[in-house]
Design a protein around this motif. Structure first.
Motif, PDB file in Angstrom:
ATOM      1  N   ARG A 207       0.845  -1.191   0.000  1.00 49.65           N
ATOM      2  CA  ARG A 207       0.000   0.000   0.000  1.00 49.65           C
ATOM      3  C   ARG A 207       0.884   1.245   0.000  1.00 49.65           C
ATOM      4  NH1 ARG A 207      -5.737  -0.914  -0.398  1.00 49.65           N
ATOM      5  NH2 ARG A 207      -6.274  -2.717   0.877  1.00 49.65           N
ATOM      6  N   GLY A 208       0.513   2.213  -0.812  1.00 45.16           N
ATOM      7  CA  GLY A 208       1.243   3.473  -0.833  1.00 45.16           C
ATOM      8  C   GLY A 208       1.426   3.982  -2.246  1.00 45.16           C
ATOM      9  N   HIS A 209       2.025   5.152  -2.344  1.00 40.93           N
ATOM     10  CA  HIS A 209       2.253   5.768  -3.651  1.00 40.93           C
ATOM     11  C   HIS A 209       3.604   5.322  -4.198  1.00 40.93           C
ATOM     12  CE1 HIS A 209       2.167   8.727  -6.860  1.00 40.93           C
ATOM     13  NE2 HIS A 209       3.415   9.053  -6.526  1.00 40.93           N
ATOM     14  N   GLY A 210       3.563   4.686  -5.354  1.00 42.97           N
ATOM     15  CA  GLY A 210       4.797   4.192  -5.959  1.00 42.97           C
ATOM     16  C   GLY A 210       5.323   5.143  -7.013  1.00 42.97           C
TER      17      GLY A 210
ATOM     18  N   VAL B 282       8.196   3.311  -2.604  1.00 40.75           N
ATOM     19  CA  VAL B 282       6.807   3.428  -2.176  1.00 40.75           C
ATOM     20  C   VAL B 282       6.730   4.262  -0.912  1.00 40.75           C
ATOM     21  CG1 VAL B 282       4.703   2.195  -1.561  1.00 40.75           C
ATOM     22  CG2 VAL B 282       6.351   1.134  -3.128  1.00 40.75           C
ATOM     23  N   ALA B 283       5.929   5.334  -0.962  1.00 39.16           N
ATOM     24  CA  ALA B 283       5.693   6.176   0.209  1.00 39.16           C
ATOM     25  C   ALA B 283       4.371   5.784   0.837  1.00 39.16           C
ATOM     26  CB  ALA B 283       5.675   7.641  -0.191  1.00 39.16           C
ATOM     27  N   ASP B 284       4.418   5.415   2.106  1.00 31.79           N
ATOM     28  CA  ASP B 284       3.207   5.029   2.832  1.00 31.79           C
ATOM     29  C   ASP B 284       2.469   6.275   3.298  1.00 31.79           C
ATOM     30  OD1 ASP B 284       1.295   3.556   4.093  1.00 31.79           O
ATOM     31  OD2 ASP B 284       2.688   2.330   5.255  1.00 31.79           O
ATOM     32  N   ALA B 285       1.263   6.079   3.795  1.00 33.06           N
ATOM     33  CA  ALA B 285       0.443   7.200   4.250  1.00 33.06           C
ATOM     34  C   ALA B 285       1.118   7.966   5.386  1.00 33.06           C
ATOM     35  CB  ALA B 285      -0.928   6.699   4.689  1.00 33.06           C
ATOM     36  N   ASP B 286       1.918   7.286   6.201  1.00 33.56           N
ATOM     37  CA  ASP B 286       2.583   7.948   7.326  1.00 33.56           C
ATOM     38  C   ASP B 286       3.910   8.593   6.937  1.00 33.56           C
ATOM     39  OD1 ASP B 286       4.277   5.815   6.979  1.00 33.56           O
ATOM     40  OD2 ASP B 286       3.870   4.869   8.913  1.00 33.56           O
ATOM     41  N   GLY B 287       4.254   8.526   5.644  1.00 32.67           N
ATOM     42  CA  GLY B 287       5.475   9.159   5.169  1.00 32.67           C
ATOM     43  C   GLY B 287       6.686   8.246   5.097  1.00 32.67           C
ATOM     44  N   SER B 288       6.581   7.052   5.651  1.00 36.92           N
ATOM     45  CA  SER B 288       7.710   6.126   5.572  1.00 36.92           C
ATOM     46  C   SER B 288       7.839   5.576   4.158  1.00 36.92           C
ATOM     47  CB  SER B 288       7.522   4.978   6.564  1.00 36.92           C
ATOM     48  OG  SER B 288       6.341   4.254   6.263  1.00 36.92           O
TER      49      SER B 288
END
Length: 477
Positions: free
Chosen positions: A112-115, A125-131
């Motif tokens: 899950r996240g923006h690739g 990949v950036a997760d919703a929490d920024g990691s």
């Protein structure tokens, strides 16, 4: 920073991305899909599936009203609340857990996240929490991020917070009135659906409706929309849009090029699509962000050995079923290249998407329905083909008379006499979508018309249009 390695990385978990990954896994590879929204994508939650539910009740009511004895009349509307409840069921309340379960059962990992592409065969990949985490592909990366609604450059439009197809299909409360910008499939389908809900609809199109199809298709839809009470404005543009009310919290006012002003509670923009490639790191591999990706027939991005673009992002055919067709070819060819197997990239071969050029089927679920495949008469002329056009009034076919005493419909065949094969077909009429695949098979298979004389249509069905086409063309000597 976490890192992981797979044979294939897919960015986008819509039907296209799912199918690319599935075919690659079946070919012996490992695969991961990166998704920032819902697994299942646009089609499952905001496009194909919910839109057809919104259209179904109105179409069924019309069909029932045509059948004496049902007690249904054309007066009155549909039960909008019931339609929206069914829509919610179809989209699983926008919950993708079922789709996630399918990925797991297919042996496909999900991140899950923006690739975004950050190097050759690398996706961060950036997760919703920024990691962030880094994925590396041994063989290929496939971009399957789809497309988004185009917002035309109209004064005040963005500030007016217009709907796109997402808001139109996910609506929770139907507005009293709606103005639709555009004349394509989304515009026509949503105008049809909302008119059936009792909403006062206006549709504004720069030219005619369904511009890429045969002229008579758009004309028939325009006539039907007007009969349903829709204000159809053709050959004009919106030049200014603004929100009404002291705080801009009222309806919208749309000023047209001819000076007319249309007011409505909401405005839907359906003027085209743009690729979702603006923020996926294309610049890191010397490609231009925000552009359609140019691919060969194996769906590999030209100038690369490892990057694939499948579905809407390559701009070949912006249709879910064509994207899934491309995905099957792409997943298979990625696996073949990765394992050293033979690649079948000849026309109509296993690893190519030839049908994107000559045999794209599409159904527009308006009333009447429009179903088309292959070349229109105009497209054939642009190809330099000298064709014969065969037009049949479907009202004269026995199968039509059993459906309605006032059946209105038309079918056009575009024939290449040099080869005696069908190269295009368009059907317009109530409930004619199921006629389309037979024409698709005839075009893809290049079935000689002489052989089609022995494909006997059942009586009394609309399929007898095939016999009427053959009779109009003439028996072989």
């Amino acid at each position: 920073m976490d890192t992981a390695e797979y044979d294939l990385i897919v960015i986008g978990a819509g039907p296209v991305g799912e199918n690319v990954a599935d075919r690659a896994v079946k070919g012996g590879l490992t695969a991961v899909i990166v998704e920032s929204e819902l697994v299942g994508g646009e089609c499952s939650y905001w496009a194909c599936m919910p839109s057809k539910v919104l259209l179904r009740a109105g179409a069924a009511r019309t069909a029932a009203a045509d059948a004496p004895g049902t007690g249904v009349t054309t007066s009155g509307g549909v039960d909008v609340a019931a339609v929206l409840r069914r829509r919610d069921e179809i989209v699983h309340e926008w919950d993708d857990s079922g789709q996630v379960g399918w990925l797991q059962s297919a042996g496909i990992d999900l991140v899950r996240g923006h690739g975004r592409i950050t190097g050759e065969r690398e996706v961060t990949v950036a997760d919703a929490d920024g990691s962030e985490s880094v994925l590396r592909a041994r063989h290929a990366v496939a971009v399957c991020t789809g497309s988004a609604a185009l917002h035309p450059d109209i004064e005040g439009l963005r500030d007016a917070a217009p709907w796109t197809s997402r808001e139109a299909t996910a609506v929770q409360e139907v507005p009293a009135s709606l103005v639709v910008l555009g004349g394509g499939v989304v515009a026509c389908e949503m105008a049809t659906a909302y008119a059936s809900f009792g909403c006062r609809v206006s549709i504004i199109a720069r030219s005619r409706l369904l511009g890429g199809m045969e002229d008579f298709a758009g004309d028939a839809v325009a006539t039907a929309l007007r009969e349903a009470g829709v204000d159809v404005r053709l050959g004009t543009d919106a030049v200014r849009v603004h929100r009404l009310g002291s705080g801009g919290d009222g309806g919208v006012a749309v000023t047209l090029g001819d000076g007319d002003v249309i007011e409505a509670a909401e405005i839907l923009v359906a003027t085209g699509r743009v690729p979702r490639t603006g923020h996926i790191g294309l610049e890191s591999v010397d490609l231009e962000p925000g552009t359609w990706l140019d691919v060969d027939d194996t769906l590999r991005v030209r100038g690369t050995e490892w990057l694939y673009a499948v579905g809407d992002v390559n701009h070949r055919a912006l249709l879910t079923h064509q994207g899934k067709y491309q995905a099957r070819a792409a997943g298979d060819v990625i696996a073949a290249r990765a394992t050293g197997a033979a690649v079948d990239d000849a026309p109509w071969g296993t690893h190519v998407a030839t049908a994107d050029h000559d045999a794209v089927p599409q159904v527009t679920f308006t009333d009447p329905q429009v179903a088309s495949v292959g070349l229109t008469e105009a497209a054939a002329a642009r190809r330099g083909l000298e064709v014969r056009v065969l037009d049949i009034d479907l009202a004269g076919i026995a199968g039509a008379s059993t459906q309605s005493a006032d059946y209105r419909g038309r079918a056009r065949a575009v024939v290449d006499p040099a080869r005696d094969v069908l190269v295009g077909a368009t059907f317009v009429g109530p409930e004619i979508a199921e006629l389309l695949h037979s024409a698709t098979v005839a075009i893809v298979g290049e079935v000689p018309l002489a052989r089609l004389w022995h494909a006997v249509p059942s009586y009394p069905t609309l399929s007898e249009v095939w016999l009427r086409w053959l009779e109009a063309y003439g028996r072989p000597s």
